[in-house]
Design a protein around this motif. Structure first.
Motif, PDB file in Angstrom:
ATOM      1  N   LEU A  24     -19.198  -2.160 -19.359  1.00  0.00           N
ATOM      2  CA  LEU A  24     -19.063  -0.742 -19.165  1.00  0.00           C
ATOM      3  C   LEU A  24     -19.708  -0.232 -20.286  1.00  0.00           C
ATOM      4  N   ILE A  25     -19.777  -0.867 -21.597  1.00  0.00           N
ATOM      5  CA  ILE A  25     -20.548  -0.273 -22.603  1.00  0.00           C
ATOM      6  C   ILE A  25     -22.250  -0.382 -22.294  1.00  0.00           C
ATOM      7  N   ALA A  26     -22.504  -1.502 -21.830  1.00  0.00           N
ATOM      8  CA  ALA A  26     -23.960  -1.749 -21.635  1.00  0.00           C
ATOM      9  C   ALA A  26     -24.499  -1.038 -20.357  1.00  0.00           C
ATOM     10  N   ILE A  27     -23.786  -0.608 -19.397  1.00  0.00           N
ATOM     11  CA  ILE A  27     -24.270  -0.091 -17.932  1.00  0.00           C
ATOM     12  C   ILE A  27     -24.946   1.371 -18.542  1.00  0.00           C
ATOM     13  N   PRO A  28     -24.178   2.284 -19.199  1.00  0.00           N
ATOM     14  CA  PRO A  28     -24.939   3.542 -19.629  1.00  0.00           C
ATOM     15  C   PRO A  28     -26.283   3.360 -20.706  1.00  0.00           C
TER      16      PRO A  28
END
Length: 179
Positions: A24-28
């Motif tokens: 969830l941190i890496a996606i944006p």
């Protein structure tokens, strides 16, 4: 489930939830890099970032569950000790952990690169039609070959940048969370 499968009896749900948090941190972050560098629109770059991160995460856990039973007992005990209690007993385990982190980083980079290439190839709706080949000069052939090589390098550099920035953000969050 068949008896000869080497699946663990206890799943590391805490590790999987942390991995979900990291995704969830890496996606944006990776969607932003894909949008800026490869000039995708926001929806497309978000789709590709979600796809490459989820596929690489699932493949990574699958590889972990295959490799973990094959590890020596002392390394398995250290891994379990680190996963559940966050401490090391062996003095050379930190070096092994750093080496493993580098291997995981570059393996993730390669997985994401190849997954994105497959997605770009498979989701391309307009394949170029094969036309009759016109006689071209040697210079024009080298120019088109160089252009294809440049596009591939641009994709690799973009994925490397996105992977590096997302790993850096996750590491910073882990460092602040450890204090």
């Amino acid at each position: 489930m068949p008896e000869n499968w080497m699946l663990p009896r206890i799943f590391p749900f805490g590790g999987i939830l942390f991995d979900f948090l990291f995704v969830l941190i890496a996606i944006p972050i990776e969607a932003y890099i894909l949008n800026n560098r490869l000039k995708f629109d926001k929806k497309t770059s978000t789709f590709y970032a979600i796809s490459i991160n989820l596929f690489s995460s699932v493949i990574g856990w699958f590889i972990f569950f295959i490799i973990e039973p094959m590890l020596p007992i002392q390394v398995r005990a250290e891994l379990i000790n680190y996963m559940f209690f966050h401490n090391f007993k062996l003095p050379n385990t930190q070096g092994l952990l750093i080496l493993t982190a580098f291997i995981i980083f570059f393996a993730t980079f390669l997985m994401k690169f190849f997954i994105l290439r497959v997605l770009l190839f498979s989701l391309n709706e307009t394949f170029p039609k094969k036309e009759e080949e016109l006689p071209t000069s040697q210079r024009r052939r080298w120019r088109s070959f160089s252009n294809l090589k440049l596009q591939s390098n641009n994709l690799a550099i973009t994925i490397l940048m996105a992977n590096s920035l997302s790993y850096t953000a996750i590491t910073i969050i882990l460092l602040f969370g450890a204090k």
